[in-house]
Design an enzyme around this catalytic site. Sequence first.
Site, mmCIF file in Angstrom:
data_model
loop_
_atom_site.group_PDB
_atom_site.id
_atom_site.type_symbol
_atom_site.label_atom_id
_atom_site.label_comp_id
_atom_site.label_asym_id
_atom_site.label_seq_id
_atom_site.Cartn_x
_atom_site.Cartn_y
_atom_site.Cartn_z
ATOM 1 N N GLY A 258 0.797 -1.212 0.000
ATOM 2 C CA GLY A 258 0.000 0.000 0.000
ATOM 3 C C GLY A 258 0.838 1.273 0.000
ATOM 4 O O GLY A 258 2.072 1.246 0.107
ATOM 5 N N HIS A 259 0.151 2.407 -0.080
ATOM 6 C CA HIS A 259 0.808 3.706 -0.175
ATOM 7 C C HIS A 259 1.613 4.019 1.090
ATOM 8 O O HIS A 259 1.237 3.652 2.193
ATOM 9 C CB HIS A 259 -0.219 4.813 -0.429
ATOM 10 C CG HIS A 259 -1.256 4.919 0.628
ATOM 11 N ND1 HIS A 259 -2.379 4.129 0.666
ATOM 12 C CD2 HIS A 259 -1.347 5.725 1.704
ATOM 13 C CE1 HIS A 259 -3.113 4.441 1.695
ATOM 14 N NE2 HIS A 259 -2.513 5.419 2.365
ATOM 15 N N ASN A 260 2.740 4.668 0.886
ATOM 16 C CA ASN A 260 3.621 5.179 1.953
ATOM 17 C C ASN A 260 4.390 4.080 2.688
ATOM 18 O O ASN A 260 5.114 4.374 3.648
ATOM 19 C CB ASN A 260 2.850 5.993 3.007
ATOM 20 C CG ASN A 260 2.124 7.169 2.414
ATOM 21 O OD1 ASN A 260 2.488 7.674 1.355
ATOM 22 N ND2 ASN A 260 1.076 7.614 3.089
#
Length: 363
Positions: A258-260
């Site tokens: 996922g993001h980050n």
Amino acid sequence: MAFTLDQIAVALGARLEGDGSLRIARAAEPAEAGADALALAMKPAYAEGLAQGAAQAAILWDGADWRALGLRAALFVPRPRYAMAGLTRLMDPGPEIAPGIHPSAVIDPSAEIGEGAAIGPLVVIGPRAVIGPRARIAPHGFIAEDARIGADALIQAGVRIGARVQIGDRVILQPGAVIGADGFSFVTPEKSAVENVRQSLGDAGAAEAQGWTRIHSLGAVTIGDDVEIGANACIDRGTIRDTVVGSGSKLDNLVHVGHNVQIGRDCLFCGQVGIAGSVRIGDRVVLAGQVGVNDNIFIGDDVIAGGATKIFTNAPKGRVLLGYPAMRMETHVESYKALRRLPRLFAQVAELQKAVSKRSASD
């Protein structure tokens, strides 16, 4: 492509006994090995297979009598499975991508193509993208604007690389991988039911009509050197900062990052691992198949999680985890043993209740 047994021994750092001039064209399981094959008989249990096949040479277990097994030569290695890495590397020709740029490729004039790069049919390379020396991009690959691909990278068929993604040297992306899609980030104008559940651990609060508003992804993805990403894996771009995969890490097919997320060096994630947004993962972490990781937590260096483990809270350095929710592996094993004993325990309690009831009635 064929090699002499002498050449294979040098490549593997193996001890050779017998005729080193034998030419080997392939590796095979013992029972299926022909005269041109190197049989992989690394345990005594494989001896019977050698008798069924026609191999003249084999990699054998330490102490094996290759003459008695009817062979003309044998290789001996201290760690057979590690030798497999060297042998397969030697014999793997890799995908056939012709040198140069295929006429059907679409390359923006502002893109830079490094010396010796190979660009296959129907590849699209966007504005200001940089392709490193000797990188190979298989058919139908897509490289978006401002992306950078390192030297000696292998981008397999149908890979999609988003804008501003940075990919290091010697990276391998298997078919269908998507690097740099938007993160899954949405928010409601007022506090949502999901936020209420997180806080209360059960109460969603009063139902309200709310719509989801997109949080756009302004970051990208940074991938270090010597990383491998499996088929149809997805790594989302960061919201503000980049999502990061550290050098030497290996991600299997269908892994989702996922993001980050920040992933350290030399991690190993098996098929269908899912990592929610903003997780920080240390070095040398191993996540077996179908492990799930909750968002916004930290997993320390050298953590190992068994198959289908669900990690909801921070995992300290060196912890070995198993279960749903994740717990120490030895604790999970003991808990499962106790769970299996429950039917017997219930039966024993029922018998005790009967005995107590009879005594009460007689009194």
